[in-house]
Design an enzyme around this catalytic site. Sequence first.
Site, mmCIF file in Angstrom:
data_model
loop_
_atom_site.group_PDB
_atom_site.id
_atom_site.type_symbol
_atom_site.label_atom_id
_atom_site.label_comp_id
_atom_site.label_asym_id
_atom_site.label_seq_id
_atom_site.Cartn_x
_atom_site.Cartn_y
_atom_site.Cartn_z
ATOM 1 N N GLN A 23 0.531 -0.986 -0.071
ATOM 2 C CA GLN A 23 -0.388 -0.229 0.033
ATOM 3 C C GLN A 23 0.742 1.430 -0.015
ATOM 4 O O GLN A 23 0.231 2.747 -0.255
ATOM 5 C CB GLN A 23 -0.854 -0.107 1.445
ATOM 6 C CG GLN A 23 -1.934 -0.970 1.271
ATOM 7 C CD GLN A 23 -2.734 -1.361 2.166
ATOM 8 O OE1 GLN A 23 -2.539 -1.544 3.726
ATOM 9 N NE2 GLN A 23 -3.905 -0.301 2.236
ATOM 10 N N HIS A 120 0.589 -9.828 4.520
ATOM 11 C CA HIS A 120 -0.234 -8.519 4.555
ATOM 12 C C HIS A 120 -1.052 -8.979 2.955
ATOM 13 O O HIS A 120 -0.724 -7.745 2.838
ATOM 14 C CB HIS A 120 0.700 -7.272 5.001
ATOM 15 C CG HIS A 120 -1.094 -6.172 5.554
ATOM 16 N ND1 HIS A 120 -0.275 -5.751 6.733
ATOM 17 C CD2 HIS A 120 -1.876 -5.402 4.942
ATOM 18 C CE1 HIS A 120 -1.309 -4.882 6.466
ATOM 19 N NE2 HIS A 120 -2.510 -4.875 5.592
ATOM 20 N N ASN A 163 -1.176 -11.206 8.842
ATOM 21 C CA ASN A 163 -2.513 -9.513 8.793
ATOM 22 C C ASN A 163 -3.773 -10.170 8.825
ATOM 23 O O ASN A 163 -4.169 -10.550 7.057
ATOM 24 C CB ASN A 163 -1.601 -8.693 8.389
ATOM 25 C CG ASN A 163 -3.066 -7.240 8.445
ATOM 26 O OD1 ASN A 163 -2.981 -7.197 9.890
ATOM 27 N ND2 ASN A 163 -3.998 -7.481 7.592
ATOM 28 N N GLU A 164 -4.481 -10.376 9.547
ATOM 29 C CA GLU A 164 -6.104 -10.127 9.741
ATOM 30 C C GLU A 164 -6.631 -11.244 8.884
ATOM 31 O O GLU A 164 -6.411 -10.934 7.408
ATOM 32 C CB GLU A 164 -6.912 -8.636 9.242
ATOM 33 C CG GLU A 164 -6.406 -7.589 9.543
ATOM 34 C CD GLU A 164 -6.899 -6.165 9.338
ATOM 35 O OE1 GLU A 164 -7.996 -6.651 8.129
ATOM 36 O OE2 GLU A 164 -7.622 -4.931 10.139
ATOM 37 N N GLU A 378 -4.318 -1.479 14.738
ATOM 38 C CA GLU A 378 -4.568 -1.298 13.672
ATOM 39 C C GLU A 378 -5.676 -0.197 14.412
ATOM 40 O O GLU A 378 -7.050 -0.759 14.781
ATOM 41 C CB GLU A 378 -4.868 -1.838 11.911
ATOM 42 C CG GLU A 378 -3.803 -2.118 11.305
ATOM 43 C CD GLU A 378 -4.309 -2.281 9.780
ATOM 44 O OE1 GLU A 378 -5.761 -1.874 9.469
ATOM 45 O OE2 GLU A 378 -3.599 -3.285 9.829
ATOM 46 N N SER A 434 -5.263 2.218 -1.730
ATOM 47 C CA SER A 434 -6.239 1.228 -0.244
ATOM 48 C C SER A 434 -6.501 -0.012 -1.446
ATOM 49 O O SER A 434 -7.093 0.122 -2.937
ATOM 50 C CB SER A 434 -7.726 2.596 -0.453
ATOM 51 O OG SER A 434 -8.386 1.107 0.605
ATOM 52 N N TRP A 435 -6.417 -1.355 -1.088
ATOM 53 C CA TRP A 435 -6.985 -2.172 -1.981
ATOM 54 C C TRP A 435 -8.594 -1.870 -2.840
ATOM 55 O O TRP A 435 -8.105 -2.793 -4.091
ATOM 56 C CB TRP A 435 -7.068 -3.414 -1.131
ATOM 57 C CG TRP A 435 -5.583 -3.699 0.200
ATOM 58 C CD1 TRP A 435 -6.369 -3.678 1.090
ATOM 59 C CD2 TRP A 435 -4.825 -4.207 -0.360
ATOM 60 N NE1 TRP A 435 -4.528 -3.664 1.784
ATOM 61 C CE2 TRP A 435 -3.968 -4.416 0.770
ATOM 62 C CE3 TRP A 435 -4.344 -4.815 -1.380
ATOM 63 C CZ2 TRP A 435 -2.424 -4.603 1.258
ATOM 64 C CZ3 TRP A 435 -2.267 -5.277 -1.122
ATOM 65 C CH2 TRP A 435 -1.950 -5.193 0.419
ATOM 66 N N LYS A 441 -9.349 7.300 -0.851
ATOM 67 C CA LYS A 441 -10.036 7.239 1.088
ATOM 68 C C LYS A 441 -8.643 7.151 2.077
ATOM 69 O O LYS A 441 -6.994 6.278 1.551
ATOM 70 C CB LYS A 441 -10.692 5.709 1.124
ATOM 71 C CG LYS A 441 -10.427 5.087 2.310
ATOM 72 C CD LYS A 441 -11.438 3.367 1.859
ATOM 73 C CE LYS A 441 -12.294 2.994 3.472
ATOM 74 N NZ LYS A 441 -12.629 1.714 3.199
ATOM 75 N N TYR A 443 -6.418 8.345 5.062
ATOM 76 C CA TYR A 443 -6.356 7.504 6.872
ATOM 77 C C TYR A 443 -4.717 8.093 7.208
ATOM 78 O O TYR A 443 -5.437 8.118 8.846
ATOM 79 C CB TYR A 443 -5.936 5.349 7.020
ATOM 80 C CG TYR A 443 -7.188 4.943 6.708
ATOM 81 C CD1 TYR A 443 -7.941 5.154 8.045
ATOM 82 C CD2 TYR A 443 -7.722 4.504 5.509
ATOM 83 C CE1 TYR A 443 -9.211 4.166 7.289
ATOM 84 C CE2 TYR A 443 -8.662 3.475 5.040
ATOM 85 C CZ TYR A 443 -9.498 3.599 7.052
ATOM 86 O OH TYR A 443 -10.850 2.485 6.375
#
EC number: 3.2.1.85
Length: 470
Positions: A23, A120, A163-164, A378, A434-435, A441, A443
């Site tokens: 990213q 990730h 990750n996630e 996060e 952003s994916w 978007k 952050y």
Amino acid sequence: MENLQVKALPKEFLLGTATAAYQVEGATRVDGKGINMWDVYLQENSPFLPDPASDFYYRYEEDIALAAEHGLQALRLSISWVRIFPDIDGDANVLAVHYYHRVFQSCLKHNVIPFVSLHHFDSPQKMLETGDWLNRENIDRFIRYARFCFQEFTEVKHWFTINELMSLAAGQYIGGQFPPNHHFQLSEAIQANHNMLLAHALAVLEFHQLGIEGKVGCIHALKPGYPIDGQKENILAAKRYDVYNNKFLLDGTFLGYYSEDTLFHLNQILEANNSSFIIEDGDLEIMKRAAPLNTMFVMNYYRSEFIREYKGENRQEFNSTGIKGQSSFKLNALGEFVKKPGIPTTDWDWNIYPQGLFDMLLRIKEEYPQHPVIYLTENGTALKEVKPEGENDIIDDSKRIRYIEQHLHKVLEARDRGVNIQGYFIWSLQDQFSWANGYNKRYGLFFVDYETQKRYIKKSALWVKGLKRN
């Protein structure tokens, strides 16, 4: 902003920020980097490309210095697997190894602690083509990669394996926003999660067998689910959602097996969708051995969901534009996401509910008392922001300050209730690719002009810098 409750942090509490390689780095065809699943998918299907993204590959020194100058003590970042191994079955790329050493050494030079993820959302393309995490042979490939990084990057003392897990599996096999873009394939989603939990367990065992100095864990994106009202069917739907999104992963990580209650509710969802998953002989023995060897528990939190019972055709609408009201989620036997009056949402329809973070932290303490130290790696909110007119103008992102402060307040409140949480990381350091949303978007604590790559300071960065220490 005079009503903010958080004005100081405990002296030993770690305040950090976060990024992810794909990213921010850009440089997708530089220094021998291989091809990952996003390189192919975005080139064929997306109007947005991650090059140069935030140009972190060349500007890491500037960004790490900005973090340090604004009081951030740690940086969570990830290694690109296909930089290290352009061919996942081939030799390591010396240029990539030297690059990441320079990044980590820059962190240490600026007194910023690197927290590093191995995976990730960015599997190698060859791994995707052979089934990604559904193919257990790819677990062996991951362990080879993890072993190399553990032994090579000895300056790193905090390691995250994956990750996630659920966010990745759901993006690939439920919502279809991530390659291979399958929709509502419950068998694939749950199997991928189980296989990732197994891969994590094997990596943890490898970490300890090698005698690596430091801490190791994996990262779960936890989203509490609340029934929209007190009706029995909605309470049960919220329970099933919680098992699917949270308890399945927490059991696998901290118990090393799935409790009877977890399997009962998970199987209800699977059977209603003609789905199943396989636990092979020996899997749980490996996971049980690894469970007590997790030396940190890492979670991400953005939102909670409010659930109503749903029986019917599976449907999901993904908000990729930032125009409120475009998203929906309905999964047979799991539930439907509904909005609760009085709960604000972001432009991307994410509920803003700090109480959910507090509730989850207390729950982990009570239900998994053996858990190690917790880091929240996060938490943050996206805004639509435009480039300022003046070169030195500060961007007013008071909404972000409010969001961060409300959630940080709940973290500190949980600490006061005995939760062993020792760090909070803001997503994200700078604006990033952003994916599924491209570049609108934002952050970041620092605004990125993607045309010039100039960084602009936001008020949130100054607010973070102004936090005092008790």
